[in-house]
Design a protein around this motif. Structure first.
Motif, mmCIF file in Angstrom:
data_model
loop_
_atom_site.group_PDB
_atom_site.id
_atom_site.type_symbol
_atom_site.label_atom_id
_atom_site.label_comp_id
_atom_site.label_asym_id
_atom_site.label_seq_id
_atom_site.Cartn_x
_atom_site.Cartn_y
_atom_site.Cartn_z
ATOM 1 N N VAL A 104 -4.179 2.374 -4.511
ATOM 2 C CA VAL A 104 -4.420 1.935 -5.882
ATOM 3 C C VAL A 104 -3.919 0.516 -6.091
ATOM 4 O O VAL A 104 -4.630 -0.351 -6.627
ATOM 5 N N LEU A 105 -2.679 0.249 -5.671
ATOM 6 C CA LEU A 105 -2.046 -1.027 -5.978
ATOM 7 C C LEU A 105 -2.634 -2.180 -5.175
ATOM 8 O O LEU A 105 -2.620 -3.324 -5.631
ATOM 9 N N THR A 106 -3.137 -1.900 -3.978
ATOM 10 C CA THR A 106 -3.745 -2.987 -3.199
ATOM 11 C C THR A 106 -5.205 -3.193 -3.557
ATOM 12 O O THR A 106 -5.783 -4.240 -3.258
ATOM 13 N N ALA A 107 -5.838 -2.189 -4.187
ATOM 14 C CA ALA A 107 -7.222 -2.363 -4.631
ATOM 15 C C ALA A 107 -7.297 -3.175 -5.912
ATOM 16 O O ALA A 107 -8.312 -3.817 -6.193
ATOM 17 N N ALA A 108 -6.238 -3.133 -6.696
ATOM 18 C CA ALA A 108 -6.208 -3.931 -7.922
ATOM 19 C C ALA A 108 -6.197 -5.416 -7.555
ATOM 20 O O ALA A 108 -5.666 -5.809 -6.511
ATOM 21 N N PRO A 109 -6.788 -6.266 -8.380
ATOM 22 C CA PRO A 109 -6.852 -7.702 -8.044
ATOM 23 C C PRO A 109 -5.464 -8.299 -7.838
ATOM 24 O O PRO A 109 -4.559 -8.102 -8.663
ATOM 25 N N ALA A 110 -5.297 -9.001 -6.735
ATOM 26 C CA ALA A 110 -4.008 -9.630 -6.449
ATOM 27 C C ALA A 110 -3.673 -10.701 -7.476
ATOM 28 O O ALA A 110 -2.501 -11.065 -7.662
ATOM 29 N N THR A 111 -4.698 -11.219 -8.158
ATOM 30 C CA THR A 111 -4.483 -12.268 -9.162
ATOM 31 C C THR A 111 -4.014 -11.702 -10.496
ATOM 32 O O THR A 111 -3.614 -12.456 -11.378
ATOM 33 N N ASP A 112 -4.087 -10.379 -10.646
ATOM 34 C CA ASP A 112 -3.621 -9.757 -11.880
ATOM 35 C C ASP A 112 -2.092 -9.722 -11.841
ATOM 36 O O ASP A 112 -1.513 -9.062 -10.976
ATOM 37 N N PRO A 113 -1.416 -10.410 -12.762
ATOM 38 C CA PRO A 113 0.051 -10.488 -12.684
ATOM 39 C C PRO A 113 0.722 -9.124 -12.800
ATOM 40 O O PRO A 113 1.735 -8.874 -12.145
ATOM 41 N N VAL A 114 0.180 -8.243 -13.627
ATOM 42 C CA VAL A 114 0.782 -6.914 -13.766
ATOM 43 C C VAL A 114 0.602 -6.125 -12.478
ATOM 44 O O VAL A 114 1.541 -5.494 -11.979
ATOM 45 N N ALA A 115 -0.606 -6.167 -11.911
ATOM 46 C CA ALA A 115 -0.853 -5.471 -10.649
ATOM 47 C C ALA A 115 0.026 -6.034 -9.541
ATOM 48 O O ALA A 115 0.559 -5.276 -8.718
ATOM 49 N N ALA A 116 0.183 -7.348 -9.515
ATOM 50 C CA ALA A 116 1.015 -7.978 -8.490
ATOM 51 C C ALA A 116 2.465 -7.526 -8.634
ATOM 52 O O ALA A 116 3.158 -7.279 -7.635
ATOM 53 N N GLU A 117 2.910 -7.396 -9.869
ATOM 54 C CA GLU A 117 4.287 -6.943 -10.096
ATOM 55 C C GLU A 117 4.472 -5.504 -9.626
ATOM 56 O O GLU A 117 5.473 -5.167 -8.991
ATOM 57 N N ARG A 118 3.491 -4.641 -9.934
ATOM 58 C CA ARG A 118 3.599 -3.248 -9.523
ATOM 59 C C ARG A 118 3.568 -3.134 -7.998
ATOM 60 O O ARG A 118 4.311 -2.352 -7.412
ATOM 61 N N TYR A 119 2.717 -3.909 -7.360
ATOM 62 C CA TYR A 119 2.657 -3.869 -5.906
ATOM 63 C C TYR A 119 3.966 -4.390 -5.306
ATOM 64 O O TYR A 119 4.473 -3.830 -4.327
ATOM 65 N N GLY A 120 4.531 -5.451 -5.901
ATOM 66 C CA GLY A 120 5.798 -5.974 -5.400
ATOM 67 C C GLY A 120 6.904 -4.938 -5.488
ATOM 68 O O GLY A 120 7.724 -4.806 -4.563
ATOM 69 N N GLY A 121 6.939 -4.180 -6.581
ATOM 70 C CA GLY A 121 7.939 -3.128 -6.700
ATOM 71 C C GLY A 121 7.741 -2.048 -5.661
ATOM 72 O O GLY A 121 8.708 -1.535 -5.084
ATOM 73 N N PHE A 122 6.508 -1.698 -5.398
ATOM 74 C CA PHE A 122 6.225 -0.704 -4.360
ATOM 75 C C PHE A 122 6.670 -1.208 -2.998
ATOM 76 O O PHE A 122 7.364 -0.500 -2.259
ATOM 77 N N ARG A 123 6.304 -2.419 -2.642
ATOM 78 C CA ARG A 123 6.624 -2.944 -1.315
ATOM 79 C C ARG A 123 8.131 -3.033 -1.116
ATOM 80 O O ARG A 123 8.660 -2.642 -0.062
ATOM 81 N N HIS A 124 8.852 -3.531 -2.114
ATOM 82 C CA HIS A 124 10.299 -3.692 -1.960
ATOM 83 C C HIS A 124 10.992 -2.340 -1.845
ATOM 84 O O HIS A 124 11.887 -2.159 -1.002
ATOM 85 N N SER A 125 10.590 -1.372 -2.677
ATOM 86 C CA SER A 125 11.257 -0.073 -2.670
ATOM 87 C C SER A 125 10.901 0.749 -1.443
ATOM 88 O O SER A 125 11.678 1.615 -1.046
ATOM 89 N N ARG A 126 9.787 0.477 -0.814
ATOM 90 C CA ARG A 126 9.374 1.270 0.337
ATOM 91 C C ARG A 126 9.702 0.614 1.671
ATOM 92 O O ARG A 126 9.947 1.303 2.651
ATOM 93 N N PHE A 127 9.725 -0.702 1.722
ATOM 94 C CA PHE A 127 9.875 -1.386 3.011
ATOM 95 C C PHE A 127 11.133 -2.242 3.115
ATOM 96 O O PHE A 127 11.455 -2.726 4.203
ATOM 97 N N GLY A 128 11.829 -2.453 2.022
ATOM 98 C CA GLY A 128 13.052 -3.236 2.082
ATOM 99 C C GLY A 128 12.800 -4.656 2.538
ATOM 100 O O GLY A 128 11.934 -5.363 2.012
ATOM 101 N N SER A 129 13.552 -5.096 3.555
ATOM 102 C CA SER A 129 13.431 -6.482 4.029
ATOM 103 C C SER A 129 12.155 -6.720 4.827
ATOM 104 O O SER A 129 11.736 -7.861 5.004
ATOM 105 N N TYR A 130 11.579 -5.653 5.331
ATOM 106 C CA TYR A 130 10.320 -5.794 6.067
ATOM 107 C C TYR A 130 9.200 -6.089 5.067
ATOM 108 O O TYR A 130 9.030 -5.385 4.067
ATOM 109 N N GLU A 131 8.424 -7.118 5.312
ATOM 110 C CA GLU A 131 7.366 -7.512 4.389
ATOM 111 C C GLU A 131 6.009 -7.456 5.092
ATOM 112 O O GLU A 131 5.555 -8.444 5.670
ATOM 113 N N PRO A 132 5.366 -6.305 5.041
ATOM 114 C CA PRO A 132 4.049 -6.204 5.688
ATOM 115 C C PRO A 132 3.015 -7.027 4.929
ATOM 116 O O PRO A 132 3.130 -7.231 3.711
ATOM 117 N N ALA A 133 2.026 -7.496 5.635
ATOM 118 C CA ALA A 133 0.938 -8.223 4.977
ATOM 119 C C ALA A 133 0.190 -7.267 4.051
ATOM 120 O O ALA A 133 -0.013 -6.097 4.370
#
Length: 892
Positions: A244-273
């Motif tokens: 869901v979060l990666t299908a949303a437009p990356a240019t959408d600031p709200v979607a980008a924020e939600r995806y950033g929260g997901f990535r940080h909480s799931r992967f920590g210091s590892y930053e997958p593309a």
């Protein structure tokens, strides 16, 4: 302690090496004391295990000797109860001296390492040098552990490659087959709780090494999966959230924020593309779609919860599997007329399960398109009205019955109510316009119109002269219901039926009912072939003794009570005998009451859709007719309207939708008088709006003057196997194949892209190519720089000419027809209704399957589908890419 439980792979290697050596020790070698086995280590010798270990029933003592002195002490302190003494040293033989070496078994030091152990365990000829690399130590440890535990396949005399070695470990750790593993399989493996637990328990270096190999095989998305599996219990749910979060437009600031929260909480210091997360997520969706299990269903529900925790529910519409995604797609499509929103709803995994809701929203989308395409209600006459109903308004009625069912979702319900109101008011305008035309029709049937009393003598009798005819009268069947029933018949893959029509343009027509539109007037007039009122008891003799039947025609009429099978037959005895008899001229009429009987009940209020299987007796009749090659005429005596908030004007002088003219007509009514009005006195006032009734409330009514009640559907079906073998030939003499199909607004075809193409002009076979006059370029026909269309270049190509000449002349159209059809299809974007293609080919009303088959004999070179039929043979599709490959434009 056993060897398998020793603390380290190195100690395992030593024990295994000693075991193999002891197996070869002769009893005489002990010479009164323990056998002394010298093991050389690569580093400072250490022994962390038990000092004494029983190996194959031999008491064996292990001593680490980091110096020559320690070696001497160990040799001096041998014990009689020991069968073997193993001394571990990092000294070389020269340093130990001859005296010490003489005390050792075979006077030598034996090397041992994890690699030696692996070599010994697998009995390989050679280890891949890459396995000996320092960063592959995990692999050797894993293989040694597996060999001593679950076991590994022997590799006698072969080279153990790194790829094969890792494959062994992957099979053991993940339960997968590496040769066929893909991302979907990896997700499925790690979504299994025991496998995921084992994955987390692996040593860090082994887990890292396996991940690297998975990345080599499957790409970086594999690492996204393995890292999530290490830290999250709900692997599939997490990836569905990522979808869901990666299908949303990356240019959408709200979607980008939600995806950033997901990535940080799931992967920590590892930053997958982001692209890698997206790919892994898409494969998780595939896994969810392909695996219907309670575990998967739980994970889908869990994903909705996780998405809510991330405040990402607003983007759920991007999901094909989440329930919240279905709800949002449903809401979005309900408020839209965009085909893309409807397509997105249909592709959701829940669309089939929630087919009723999808169908209602689909109807709303279609009705909005109809409203956009229909600026005002105009009818040129009764013939125009009946034709308009058969070809368009019946489809409007179908969709209105759907949207009026509503929805439990407030947003969807509001959207359905809005479109139902707007489309219903527009539809009422057509009924009002029709009512203004009816007074004349009460006196006589207009030209070019078939009245219900003329259907048998004018339409059915000519068929009976040359064919056996089965007349099926579905009492009360409206044009909308007929359209659905016929669709289900024609599209049934086992049927093979072809619908034919009288109109040369390939479109349906309707029959004009008598008035009032009730069974006692209309059905009796239909079966008697003349205007009259009557009952069911009057109909058999009127039908069988009708004067218009050709001489020696056997006519049989069976009502509902005679349809049901008995004594092992699927039909009643009279009907069974009539359909089994081999007579040259026969007409069998069957009256089915399923639709009429549904009106007082709630059947259509719960599910307004119909298929031929919903009409008891109809499937059996069609099967018999197909077997016996009977022409089927499917019709009704009148239509009906459904209840959706009608006004009651109490009056018991007539029926539910008509009254005696004891008072002047009021708004919503039409007063009729004339020979075709069969009510007592030859006059009646009929409800001209579906929003009006005179009797008690029911779920549906008939008797009034709306198009849905007056326009009687007429469908003629030709049984399987009756198609002419002539290219483009007629299936039934005097009848054209029904090629018009649903309106464009119903199918979603762009109306601007699918006009009827002009008929192909007659072109001489050996014509000179005209010099194109200087003019503005044609916006629709591709110009290849020399003024010639793609169709002209096609028929000028050598490949086409050779292929065309290779076909019998009577099996393929002239080259000019190919040119005209190709140009028309390209101008329409590659898709056209069959009626438009037949018009372009200059063969309107012909058999579309025959025409397309004839074209395909040349165009579908080497069986490549350049031109095909789609949408239940309603649409012709041209694959221009394949056309250009098979018949290159430059070749012409």
């Amino acid at each position: 302690m056993t060897a398998a439980s020793l603390a380290s792979a190195t100690e395992n290697a030593v024990v295994t090496r000693v075991r193999r050596l002891l197996a070869d020790v002769e009893p005489s070698s002990r010479r009164g004391g323990p056998v002394v086995i010298g093991i050389r280590t690569r580093g400072v010798p250490e022994w962390a295990g038990d000092e004494v270990v029983t190996i194959d029933n031999r008491r064996t003592r292990f001593v680490a000797c980091p110096s020559v002195l320690a070696m001497l002490d160990a040799l001096a302190e041998t014990r009689a109860e020991d069968d073997a003494l193993v001394v571990l040293t990092d000294r070389d033989p020269g340093e130990l001296g001859d005296a010490v070496m003489a005390r050792l078994y075979r006077e030598k030091l034996y090397d041992v390492s994890k690699y030696t152990l692996l070599h010994d365990l697998l009995q390989t000829k050679q280890l891949d040098p890459r396995i000996r690399a320092s960063d592959q130590a995990w692999l050797v440890d894993a293989l040694v552990g597996l060999a001593q535990g679950v076991g590994l396949p022997a590799a006698h005399g072969t080279v153990l490659s790194r790829e094969l070695a890792v494959a062994h470990v992957l099979r053991a750790r993940l339960g997968v087959e590496p040769d066929t593993l893909d991302l979907v399989g990896l997700i499925g493996a790690l979504d299994d709780a025991p496998t995921r637990t084992l994955w987390r328990s692996l040593p860090e270096d082994e887990r890292h090494g396996l991940t690297e190999r998975l990345v080599e095989m499957l790409g970086r998305p594999a690492e996204v999966v393995t890292r999530l599996a290490r830290s999250r219990d709900d692997l599939l749910a997490e990836l569905l959230v990522a979808d869901v979060l990666t299908a949303a437009p990356a240019t959408d600031p709200v979607a980008a924020e939600r995806y950033g929260g997901f990535r940080h909480s799931r992967f920590g210091s590892y930053e997958p593309a982001r692209a890698d997360v997206r790919t892994a997520a898409q494969h998780a969706v595939r896994f969810a779609l392909d695996n219907d299990s309670e575990r998967v269903r739980h994970q889908i529900r869990r994903a909705d919860i996780l998405l809510a925790e991330l405040n990402g529910v607003g983007f759920a519409q991007h999901s094909r599997v989440l329930p919240s995604g279905f709800t949002q797609r449903l809401q979005r499509a309900a408020q839209s007329s965009d085909g893309a929103d409807l397509a997105a709803l249909r592709e959701h995994a829940l669309a089939e399960q929630e087919a009723t809701h999808v169908r209602r929203v689909e109807a709303a989308v279609r009705l909005r398109r109809w409203l956009d395409a229909t600026p005002e209600a105009r009818l040129a006459g009764i013939d125009d009205a009946l034709r308009r109903h058969a070809r368009e308004l019946a489809w409007v009625d179908r969709e209105l019955t759907q949207v009026r069912q509503g929805s439990a979702d407030d947003s969807v319900a509001a959207a359905l109510a809005d479109v139902a109101d707007r489309a219903g008011r527009r539809r009422d305008e057509f009924d009002r316009a029709f009512a203004r035309l009816l007074p004349d029709a009460a006196h006589a049937v207009p030209d070019d119109v078939v009245g219900v009393e003329s259907l048998l003598p004018e339409v059915v009798t000519p068929l009976v002269r040359r064919h056996r005819v089965l007349l099926v009268v579905v009492d009360g069947m409206s044009g909308a219901v007929a359209a659905e029933i016929v669709d289900s018949v024609v599209q049934d893959g086992r049927g093979g039926w072809t619908e034919v029509v009288r109109a040369p343009d390939g479109g349906r027509d309707a029959v004009l009912a008598a008035f009032p539109t009730e069974t006692s007037y209309c059905r009796t007039s239909l079966l008697a072939g003349s205007l009259r009122s009557g009952t069911q008891a009057d109909e058999p003799q009127a039908f069988t003794k009708a004067p218009f039947w050709p001489p020696n025609t056997r006519a049989v009429l069976v009502h509902k009570s005679g349809v049901g099978g008995t004594a092992g037959s699927d039909l009643g005895p009279e009907l069974d005998e009539a359909l089994s008899a081999e007579r040259e001229r026969q007409v069998v009429a069957v009256v089915l009451n399923a639709v009429d009987e549904s009106l007082p009940t709630s059947r259509q209020s719960h599910d307004p859709a119909w298929t031929y299987r919903d009409v008891p007796g109809l499937p059996q009749l069609l099967e018999r007719a197909a077997t016996g090659r009977w022409i089927v005429v499917l019709t009704s005596d009148h239509g009906h309207v459904l209840e959706h908030g009608s006004e009651r004007r109490p009056d018991d002088t007539g029926g539910s939708r008509w009254r005696q003219p004891e008072s002047p007509s009021r708004p919503g009514e039409v007063a009729l008088s004339g020979p075709r009005v069969l009510a007592p006195g030859g006059s009646a006032v009929l409800a001209a709006s579906e929003r009006l009734r005179y009797g008690r409330r029911a779920h549906g009514y008939h008797g009034g003057a709306t198009l849905a009640e007056v326009a009687i559907p007429l469908v003629v079906l030709v049984p399987p196997g009756a198609e002419s073998e002539r290219a483009g030939g007629e299936i039934l003499d005097g009848w054209a194949v029904q090629t018009m199909g649903p309106p464009d607004w119903w199918t979603g075809r762009p109306t601007t892209a699918t006009p009827l193409a002009p008929a192909a002009p007659e072109r001489p076979r050996n014509r000179r190519k005209p010099t194109p006059p200087p003019a503005e370029p044609d916006l629709f026909t591709p110009d290849h720089g020399d003024g010639r269309s793609r169709g002209d270049r096609l028929i000028a190509s050598e490949t086409f000419q050779v292929t065309h000449r290779g076909q019998p002349r009577n099996r393929v159209p002239a080259p000019e027809v190919f040119a005209a059809v190709v140009d028309a299809l390209i101008a329409a974007g590659g898709r056209l209704p069959v009626a438009a293609v037949l018009q372009a080919a200059g063969t309107p009303g012909r058999n579309p399957r025959g025409v397309v088959t004839a074209l395909a004999r040349v165009l579908n070179l080497d069986a490549y589908p350049v031109i095909t039929l789609a949408d239940g043979d309603r649409t012709v599709v041209l694959d221009q890419h394949l056309l250009d490959e098979q018949f290159p434009p430059e070749d012409g």
